[in-house]
Design a protein around this motif. Structure first.
Motif, mmCIF file in Angstrom:
data_model
loop_
_atom_site.group_PDB
_atom_site.id
_atom_site.type_symbol
_atom_site.label_atom_id
_atom_site.label_comp_id
_atom_site.label_asym_id
_atom_site.label_seq_id
_atom_site.Cartn_x
_atom_site.Cartn_y
_atom_site.Cartn_z
ATOM 1 N N ALA A 60 45.349 43.812 37.823
ATOM 2 C CA ALA A 60 44.785 44.172 36.516
ATOM 3 C C ALA A 60 43.753 43.146 36.069
ATOM 4 C CB ALA A 60 45.902 44.290 35.483
ATOM 5 N N MET A 61 44.049 41.873 36.266
ATOM 6 C CA MET A 61 43.110 40.823 35.878
ATOM 7 C C MET A 61 41.803 40.928 36.662
ATOM 8 S SD MET A 61 43.606 36.671 36.100
ATOM 9 C CE MET A 61 43.455 36.647 37.903
ATOM 10 N N CYS A 62 41.917 41.215 37.955
ATOM 11 C CA CYS A 62 40.734 41.227 38.811
ATOM 12 C C CYS A 62 39.957 42.533 38.739
ATOM 13 C CB CYS A 62 41.135 40.947 40.260
ATOM 14 S SG CYS A 62 41.717 39.252 40.517
ATOM 15 N N LYS A 63 40.526 43.595 38.148
ATOM 16 C CA LYS A 63 39.838 44.873 38.033
ATOM 17 C C LYS A 63 38.825 44.905 36.899
ATOM 18 C CE LYS A 63 42.736 48.422 40.139
ATOM 19 N NZ LYS A 63 41.654 49.036 40.918
ATOM 20 N N ARG A 64 38.936 43.975 35.953
ATOM 21 C CA ARG A 64 37.988 43.962 34.839
ATOM 22 C C ARG A 64 36.584 43.786 35.368
ATOM 23 N NH1 ARG A 64 41.682 39.523 31.769
ATOM 24 N NH2 ARG A 64 43.451 40.882 31.290
ATOM 25 N N SER A 65 35.650 44.587 34.863
ATOM 26 C CA SER A 65 34.323 44.663 35.474
ATOM 27 C C SER A 65 33.257 43.802 34.811
ATOM 28 C CB SER A 65 33.840 46.126 35.485
ATOM 29 O OG SER A 65 33.807 46.642 34.160
ATOM 30 N N SER A 66 33.462 43.334 33.600
ATOM 31 C CA SER A 66 32.408 42.584 32.922
ATOM 32 C C SER A 66 32.202 41.223 33.579
ATOM 33 C CB SER A 66 32.762 42.387 31.450
ATOM 34 O OG SER A 66 33.816 41.466 31.311
ATOM 35 N N ALA A 67 30.977 40.697 33.439
ATOM 36 C CA ALA A 67 30.648 39.398 34.024
ATOM 37 C C ALA A 67 31.561 38.311 33.478
ATOM 38 C CB ALA A 67 29.185 39.057 33.748
ATOM 39 N N ARG A 68 31.872 38.384 32.183
ATOM 40 C CA ARG A 68 32.727 37.372 31.582
ATOM 41 C C ARG A 68 34.127 37.452 32.160
ATOM 42 N NH1 ARG A 68 33.758 36.162 25.106
ATOM 43 N NH2 ARG A 68 35.274 34.486 25.433
ATOM 44 N N SER A 69 34.618 38.675 32.373
ATOM 45 C CA SER A 69 35.960 38.834 32.922
ATOM 46 C C SER A 69 36.043 38.291 34.340
ATOM 47 C CB SER A 69 36.366 40.309 32.911
ATOM 48 O OG SER A 69 36.482 40.789 31.587
ATOM 49 N N VAL A 70 34.996 38.517 35.142
ATOM 50 C CA VAL A 70 34.968 37.988 36.500
ATOM 51 C C VAL A 70 34.981 36.462 36.464
ATOM 52 C CG1 VAL A 70 33.587 37.773 38.600
ATOM 53 C CG2 VAL A 70 33.851 40.006 37.503
ATOM 54 N N ALA A 71 34.187 35.893 35.566
ATOM 55 C CA ALA A 71 34.154 34.435 35.429
ATOM 56 C C ALA A 71 35.521 33.895 35.017
ATOM 57 C CB ALA A 71 33.090 34.027 34.415
ATOM 58 N N ASP A 72 36.208 34.618 34.124
ATOM 59 C CA ASP A 72 37.547 34.200 33.702
ATOM 60 C C ASP A 72 38.527 34.267 34.868
ATOM 61 O OD1 ASP A 72 36.625 33.783 31.144
ATOM 62 O OD2 ASP A 72 37.387 35.684 30.340
ATOM 63 N N SER A 73 38.417 35.317 35.666
ATOM 64 C CA SER A 73 39.317 35.462 36.812
ATOM 65 C C SER A 73 39.081 34.362 37.841
ATOM 66 C CB SER A 73 39.127 36.836 37.460
ATOM 67 O OG SER A 73 39.521 37.870 36.579
ATOM 68 N N LEU A 74 37.812 34.021 38.069
ATOM 69 C CA LEU A 74 37.490 32.924 38.979
ATOM 70 C C LEU A 74 38.138 31.628 38.505
ATOM 71 C CD1 LEU A 74 33.705 33.611 39.666
ATOM 72 C CD2 LEU A 74 35.551 33.805 41.336
#
Length: 261
Positions: A43-57
């Motif tokens: 669920a965390m990694c499915k978020r598509s926004s650039a900010r969400s990807v940065a948060d997941s990283l």
């Protein structure tokens, strides 16, 4: 006996095959705990926004150049699975070289060696899993939280029979405390500098030697009934094994000494 291994950061995705079946992994009573971690990670990694990807990283401790790992995690529920021994491809597993083992040695390996994982808890090397990125040092959203504490609770009932040889790194050793009747092993690299012999833990030598040790034990089909017999078996296989004092109630502390050629 049971050999406890760490996972590797490097993993090779399966080219084809069915997705992971949590109920078919070793110790299926952990299925619910595994599903909670897997669901939160996906669920965390499915978020598509650039900010969400940065948060997941950031959560996973990855760099911007590792964005592909986020996309891979997002597809874990559908990704093809393969035996864990083929998925893990770090130095230890390269030295183990399980693909070249004979049938009897491979069967011994799948019965005797298990991997501690931030995502799966603990699995056998023959268990089919997809390639993933999630170390035990990660903290996922509630109710999972920090994976070390999560699995320490989830593995509280883990009670293997026979002698245990602990080859895990410190982070994964914190998931489950090996009992007093077990042995923890480290590898020391010995070299002479200016006429003085020095010993130190060197990551590459540590991992590669552990992989070669597990391979040798598998080829031999070693079946010790206690740690003393295990130490004898390792010495018979030409490993230089020394023992350090251990605190009462703690695993015995073994060193394999690898001399620089």
């Amino acid at each position: 006996m049971l050999i406890l291994l760490p996972p590797s950061e490097g993993k090779t995705p399966a080219a084809q095959g069915d997705p992971v079946d949590l109920d078919r992994l070793w110790r299926p009573e952990l299925s619910a705990a595994r599903n909670r971690v897997l669901s939160k990670l996906v669920a965390m990694c499915k978020r598509s926004s650039a900010r969400s990807v940065a948060d997941s990283l950031k959560v996973l401790g990855l760099s911007d150049g590792q964005r592909g790992e986020i996309a891979r995690n997002a597809e874990l529920l559908e990704a093809p699975a393969a035996p864990a021994v083929e998925v893990y491809t770090g130095v230890l597993y390269e030295a183990l070289d399980a693909g070249t083992l004979g049938d009897a040695a491979r069967a011994w390996l799948f019965e005797s060696a298990v991997v501690f994982s931030g995502l799966w808890g603990v699995v056998r090397l023959g268990d089919r899993i997809p390639a993933y990125r999630c170390s035990v040092g990660v903290t996922l959203p509630a109710p999972v939280g920090g994976l070390t504490a999560y699995w320490k609770k989830g593995l509280a009932g883990f009670d293997p029979d026979g002698p245990v040889l602990d080859l895990r790194s410190g982070a994964y050793a914190a998931m489950w405390a090996a009992p007093a009747g077990s042995a923890a092993l480290r590898v020391l690299h010995e070299r002479t500098v200016g006429g003085v012999t020095k010993r130190s833990v060197v990551s590459h030598f540590n991992k590669a030697t552990k992989g070669r040790l597990v391979r040798a034990l598998a080829v031999e089909g070693t079946q010790p009934e206690n740690v003393d017999e295990l130490v004898t078996a390792m010495r018979d296989l030409k490993f230089t094994v020394e023992e350090r004092p251990a605190a009462e109630g703690r695993p015995r502390q073994l060193d394999i000494v690898v001399a620089e050629l």
